[in-house]
Design an enzyme around this catalytic site. Structure first.
Site, PDB file in Angstrom:
ATOM      1  N   TYR A 136       0.855  -1.188   0.000  1.00 29.35           N
ATOM      2  CA  TYR A 136       0.000   0.000   0.000  1.00 29.35           C
ATOM      3  C   TYR A 136       0.889   1.236   0.000  1.00 29.35           C
ATOM      4  CZ  TYR A 136      -3.615   3.258   1.742  1.00 29.35           C
ATOM      5  OH  TYR A 136      -4.477   4.314   1.907  1.00 29.35           O
ATOM      6  N   LYS A 164      -1.099  -1.190  -4.294  1.00 24.31           N
ATOM      7  CA  LYS A 164      -2.180  -0.213  -4.238  1.00 24.31           C
ATOM      8  C   LYS A 164      -1.543   1.164  -4.311  1.00 24.31           C
ATOM      9  CE  LYS A 164      -5.655   1.782  -1.152  1.00 24.31           C
ATOM     10  NZ  LYS A 164      -6.207   1.797   0.219  1.00 24.31           N
ATOM     11  N   VAL A 206      -9.096  -0.136  -5.285  1.00 19.83           N
ATOM     12  CA  VAL A 206      -9.375  -0.247  -3.856  1.00 19.83           C
ATOM     13  C   VAL A 206     -10.037   1.052  -3.441  1.00 19.83           C
ATOM     14  CG1 VAL A 206      -8.402  -0.498  -1.552  1.00 19.83           C
ATOM     15  CG2 VAL A 206      -7.436  -1.797  -3.456  1.00 19.83           C
TER      16      VAL A 206
END
Length: 303
Positions: A136, A164, A206
């Site tokens: 992330y 992400k 996401v």
């Protein structure tokens, strides 16, 4: 090397009782409703799931309940957001035992690492589990960038499979794909750069505001996947005022308020967060109500 993950993965909220204990049945209802609305996977206990406000046992209980209610219909990916690598390793191992399908791994919280420390953290957690991992990257929130230099060193870690990307610069999608090809599945991680990411090659999104408007989120990604950019732009332009909320400091409160207005959850949050109040609450409420009144799916059904 890739996960096969694609489409809409909402970062689902954790629901709380009036006393701010975890409301497990309501949390499961939120998760089940999103799956029934057609999302492609769930991110459990990310930022919107208030990961760092949860006790260790609460995290494990929530994950176990999510795996049970989803029952294999879509992948369940859990956030790994801990203060040090030792705790992250312990949670990653437990998540695998509890049936998670993957991990969304964050840098260790609070301390801002040097690149070599960031690499060591990610590699150590990855070596502790066989689960596929999505890193992330969110430089504005966590003050560290998972750059191409870091990913290049980690490219030999077989279960680090996705990124992400939540940097607010759409050029990142092209730069990462140019650098790594299909080595990593890239996901758009910032709601108001989602369509740009999908257009530039991201495999999925996401998302935060999907928790309040899942139908339009699924339609947006479906339109992008079939190359219907006119339809995708129409939905995106309608959605954009709300999508900007995902980039604000109070995104969790705003998304939970939107959920509550749409009859999908409660706005309760744990301290130090407080529910929105005053002018900000009125502003977000008006935005959500306007979006609900003009939502593309509602207009389409009325026609």
């Amino acid at each position: 090397m890739t996960t096969g993950w694609k489409g809409v993965f909402p970062a689902v909220t954790t629901q709380f009782n009036v006393d701010l204990s975890v409301d497990l049945p309501s949390t499961q209802r939120v998760q089940d409703a999103l799956v029934n609305d057609g999302v492609n996977g769930l991110i459990v206990m990310g930022t919107c799931g208030e990961n760092n406000s949860l006790d260790p046992e609460e995290k494990r209980t929530i994950l176990k309940a999510a795996v049970e209610v989803v029952n294999g219909r879509v992948p369940v990916v859990t956030g790994v957001s801990e203060f040090d690598t030792r705790r992250a390793v312990a949670y990653a191992r437990d998540a695998e035992k509890l049936g998670a399908d993957g991990l969304m791994l964050l840098p260790a919280m609070v301390y801002v690492p040097k690149p070599e420390e960031l690499i060591a953290h990610f590699r150590t957690v990855a070596e502790a589990t066989s689960l596929p991992i999505m890193l992330y990257n969110n430089p504005p929130a966590y003050r560290v960038n998972i750059g191409a230099d870091v990913l290049k060193v980690l490219a030999d870690v077989p279960n680090i499979k996705a990124v992400k990307e939540s940097a607010p610069d759409p050029r990142r999608f092209t730069d990462l794909i140019n650098e790594f090809g299909d080595r990593f599945d890239i996901f758009a991680g910032l709601d108001d750069v989602a369509l740009e990411g999908l257009m530039l090659g991201a495999k999925g999104w996401v998302s935060g505001l999907t928790s309040a408007f899942p139908e339009e989120s699924v339609q947006l990604v479906a339109a992008a996947e079939r190359g219907d950019w006119e339809e995708a732009r129409k939905i995106y332009r309608w959605f954009m005022p709300l999508l900007h909320l995902d980039a604000e400091h109070d995104l969790v409160q705003s998304i939970k308020l939107a959920e509550q207005i749409m009859g999908r959850g409660s706005e309760r949050v744990r301290l130090p967060r407080l529910p929105l109040s005053g002018a900000r609450r009125a502003e977000v409420t008006a935005m959500v109500e306007k979006a609900a009144a003009t939502r593309p799916s509602k207009i389409r059904r009325a026609a």
